[in-house]
Design a protein around this motif. Structure first.
Motif, PDB file in Angstrom:
ATOM      1  N   PRO A  70      39.606  50.728  10.360  1.00 37.47           N
ATOM      2  CA  PRO A  70      39.191  49.332  10.440  1.00 37.47           C
ATOM      3  C   PRO A  70      40.341  48.352  10.275  1.00 37.47           C
ATOM      4  N   SER A  71      41.395  48.747   9.522  1.00 38.27           N
ATOM      5  CA  SER A  71      42.482  47.820   9.235  1.00 38.27           C
ATOM      6  C   SER A  71      43.427  47.637  10.412  1.00 38.27           C
ATOM      7  N   LEU A  72      43.351  48.501  11.417  1.00 38.54           N
ATOM      8  CA  LEU A  72      44.238  48.385  12.567  1.00 38.54           C
ATOM      9  C   LEU A  72      43.548  47.553  13.635  1.00 38.54           C
ATOM     10  N   ILE A  73      44.085  46.376  13.868  1.00 39.41           N
ATOM     11  CA  ILE A  73      43.397  45.406  14.728  1.00 39.41           C
ATOM     12  C   ILE A  73      44.054  45.303  16.087  1.00 39.41           C
ATOM     13  N   ARG A  74      43.238  45.245  17.124  1.00 37.40           N
ATOM     14  CA  ARG A  74      43.716  44.975  18.466  1.00 37.40           C
ATOM     15  C   ARG A  74      43.434  43.508  18.766  1.00 37.40           C
ATOM     16  N   ILE A  75      44.365  42.863  19.451  1.00 37.27           N
ATOM     17  CA  ILE A  75      44.197  41.442  19.762  1.00 37.27           C
ATOM     18  C   ILE A  75      43.408  41.283  21.056  1.00 37.27           C
ATOM     19  N   ALA A  76      42.331  40.538  20.976  1.00 34.86           N
ATOM     20  CA  ALA A  76      41.533  40.270  22.181  1.00 34.86           C
ATOM     21  C   ALA A  76      42.147  39.094  22.907  1.00 34.86           C
ATOM     22  N   ARG A  77      42.635  39.339  24.132  1.00 27.27           N
ATOM     23  CA  ARG A  77      43.233  38.269  24.923  1.00 27.27           C
ATOM     24  C   ARG A  77      42.171  37.255  25.323  1.00 27.27           C
ATOM     25  N   ARG A  89      34.972  29.974   7.286  1.00 29.34           N
ATOM     26  CA  ARG A  89      35.316  30.888   6.197  1.00 29.34           C
ATOM     27  C   ARG A  89      34.923  32.315   6.544  1.00 29.34           C
ATOM     28  N   SER A  90      33.772  32.474   7.153  1.00 28.13           N
ATOM     29  CA  SER A  90      33.291  33.807   7.513  1.00 28.13           C
ATOM     30  C   SER A  90      34.211  34.463   8.546  1.00 28.13           C
ATOM     31  N   THR A  91      34.746  33.652   9.463  1.00 18.96           N
ATOM     32  CA  THR A  91      35.660  34.184  10.479  1.00 18.96           C
ATOM     33  C   THR A  91      36.939  34.685   9.825  1.00 18.96           C
ATOM     34  N   LEU A  92      37.502  33.889   8.927  1.00 21.36           N
ATOM     35  CA  LEU A  92      38.728  34.292   8.247  1.00 21.36           C
ATOM     36  C   LEU A  92      38.489  35.523   7.388  1.00 21.36           C
ATOM     37  N   SER A  93      37.355  35.578   6.744  1.00 22.05           N
ATOM     38  CA  SER A  93      37.016  36.736   5.919  1.00 22.05           C
ATOM     39  C   SER A  93      36.946  38.008   6.759  1.00 22.05           C
ATOM     40  N   LYS A  94      36.344  37.901   7.952  1.00 17.80           N
ATOM     41  CA  LYS A  94      36.245  39.069   8.835  1.00 17.80           C
ATOM     42  C   LYS A  94      37.615  39.500   9.337  1.00 17.80           C
ATOM     43  N   ILE A  95      38.494  38.528   9.603  1.00 15.03           N
ATOM     44  CA  ILE A  95      39.846  38.861  10.051  1.00 15.03           C
ATOM     45  C   ILE A  95      40.587  39.605   8.946  1.00 15.03           C
ATOM     46  N   GLU A  96      40.499  39.079   7.714  1.00 17.68           N
ATOM     47  CA  GLU A  96      41.201  39.701   6.595  1.00 17.68           C
ATOM     48  C   GLU A  96      40.668  41.100   6.293  1.00 17.68           C
ATOM     49  N   ASN A  97      39.397  41.325   6.556  1.00 19.84           N
ATOM     50  CA  ASN A  97      38.790  42.625   6.264  1.00 19.84           C
ATOM     51  C   ASN A  97      38.776  43.573   7.457  1.00 19.84           C
ATOM     52  N   GLY A  98      39.462  43.173   8.533  1.00 20.17           N
ATOM     53  CA  GLY A  98      39.553  44.045   9.693  1.00 20.17           C
ATOM     54  C   GLY A  98      38.267  44.215  10.455  1.00 20.17           C
ATOM     55  N   GLN A  99      37.377  43.222  10.345  1.00 18.97           N
ATOM     56  CA  GLN A  99      36.071  43.321  10.994  1.00 18.97           C
ATOM     57  C   GLN A  99      35.997  42.501  12.279  1.00 18.97           C
ATOM     58  N   MET A 100      37.116  41.850  12.628  1.00 22.77           N
ATOM     59  CA  MET A 100      37.117  41.018  13.829  1.00 22.77           C
ATOM     60  C   MET A 100      38.485  41.060  14.487  1.00 22.77           C
ATOM     61  N   LEU A 151      46.858  43.620  10.294  1.00 16.40           N
ATOM     62  CA  LEU A 151      46.888  42.171  10.395  1.00 16.40           C
ATOM     63  C   LEU A 151      46.068  41.515   9.298  1.00 16.40           C
ATOM     64  N   GLY A 152      44.941  42.097   8.979  1.00 17.55           N
ATOM     65  CA  GLY A 152      44.096  41.521   7.932  1.00 17.55           C
ATOM     66  C   GLY A 152      44.821  41.428   6.606  1.00 17.55           C
ATOM     67  N   THR A 153      45.493  42.516   6.233  1.00 16.72           N
ATOM     68  CA  THR A 153      46.249  42.516   4.980  1.00 16.72           C
ATOM     69  C   THR A 153      47.389  41.527   5.038  1.00 16.72           C
ATOM     70  N   ARG A 154      48.038  41.443   6.199  1.00  9.50           N
ATOM     71  CA  ARG A 154      49.156  40.506   6.380  1.00  9.50           C
ATOM     72  C   ARG A 154      48.677  39.067   6.186  1.00  9.50           C
ATOM     73  N   VAL A 155      47.548  38.715   6.793  1.00 10.45           N
ATOM     74  CA  VAL A 155      47.004  37.369   6.659  1.00 10.45           C
ATOM     75  C   VAL A 155      46.629  37.093   5.204  1.00 10.45           C
ATOM     76  N   ARG A 156      46.022  38.081   4.547  1.00  8.02           N
ATOM     77  CA  ARG A 156      45.639  37.908   3.144  1.00  8.02           C
ATOM     78  C   ARG A 156      46.863  37.685   2.260  1.00  8.02           C
ATOM     79  N   GLU A 157      47.935  38.458   2.525  1.00  7.81           N
ATOM     80  CA  GLU A 157      49.163  38.311   1.745  1.00  7.81           C
ATOM     81  C   GLU A 157      49.770  36.923   1.939  1.00  7.81           C
ATOM     82  N   LEU A 158      49.775  36.440   3.187  1.00  8.42           N
ATOM     83  CA  LEU A 158      50.321  35.116   3.467  1.00  8.42           C
ATOM     84  C   LEU A 158      49.498  34.030   2.783  1.00  8.42           C
ATOM     85  N   GLN A 164      55.424  35.584  13.468  1.00 11.11           N
ATOM     86  CA  GLN A 164      55.567  35.889  12.046  1.00 11.11           C
ATOM     87  C   GLN A 164      54.315  36.534  11.462  1.00 11.11           C
ATOM     88  N   LEU A 165      53.183  36.329  12.122  1.00 13.83           N
ATOM     89  CA  LEU A 165      51.960  37.009  11.679  1.00 13.83           C
ATOM     90  C   LEU A 165      52.099  38.520  11.809  1.00 13.83           C
TER      91      LEU A 165
END
Length: 207
Positions: free
Chosen positions: A7-14, A53-64, A27-34, A84-85
């Motif tokens: 789940p933590s490995l995210i692909r970018i949707a163009r 907030r829900s969108t950012l939470s899903k990104i940080e948790n690898g759900q989006m 990416l989720g962990t990276r965003v959370r660390e930043l 840098q992300l």
């Protein structure tokens, strides 16, 4: 996200909607660390980025898988560039250090010619040595030869007038707001020209 992919490995949707893989990145962990490096809550970061907030939470948790537009908003909110992300911080560097030295509370060290006040003295493994110096000397003869040491040095005049002597250059007079940057292995000395002892900010690199 493909079947079997962590789940933590995210692909970018163009923006075209195609799922275009990039190098696997947490990416989720990276965003959370930043976000945490700035001391922001999830809500604060979401507001800064203009995301729910829900969108950012899903990104940080690898759900989006964020779109490029979402990535741009994230980067702008965090005051960094999109690349840098995807650039993990160097593990050889210590991040998030802070040292505050109140006026007059630095570590003092007095000599015949200078009175130094070391700033940020309790930090270890520093890459530069900042200190405030009161220049007592009024004549080059007061020094026992040239001062020399490793590294580079930056001098900024806070009050008064000083004269900077260097081994290979003509002496130069510096007033409040003037500065000089030089190779510290070159012989150098500073004297006060003003009636009162001048004060300067000195920053020396540590090599």
């Amino acid at each position: 996200m493909s079947k079997g992919e962590p789940p933590s490995l995210i692909r970018i949707a163009r923006e075209t909607g195609a799922d275009s893989p990039v190098e696997p990145l947490n990416l989720g962990t990276r965003v959370r660390e930043l976000r945490k490096a700035k001391g922001w809550t999830l809500e604060q970061a979401a507001v800064k980025a203009g995301l729910a907030r829900s969108t950012l939470s899903k990104i940080e948790n690898g759900q989006m898988s964020p779109t490029y537009e979402a990535l741009k908003k994230l980067a702008e909110g965090l005051a960094i560039s999109v690349p840098q992300l995807f650039t993990p911080p160097s593990r050889t560097q210590v991040n998030g250090r802070l040292a505050v030295t109140k006026s007059g509370q630095g570590q003092s060290h007095a000599t015949v010619t200078y009175e130094h006040e070391l700033l940020g003295g309790h930090l270890r493994a520093k890459q530069m040595l900042p200190y405030r110096a009161t220049i007592r000397a009024r004549d080059l003869e007061e020094f026992d030869g040239w001062v020399r040491h490793d590294g580079e040095e930056f001098l900024y005049v806070l009050t008064g007038i000083v004269r900077l002597f260097t081994e290979f250059y003509e002496p130069v007079d510096l007033r409040r707001g003037d500065s000089a940057y030089y190779d510290a292995s070159m012989g150098h000395n500073v004297i006060s020209l003003s009636e009162e002892d001048a004060t300067i900010l000195w920053v020396t690199s540590l090599v």
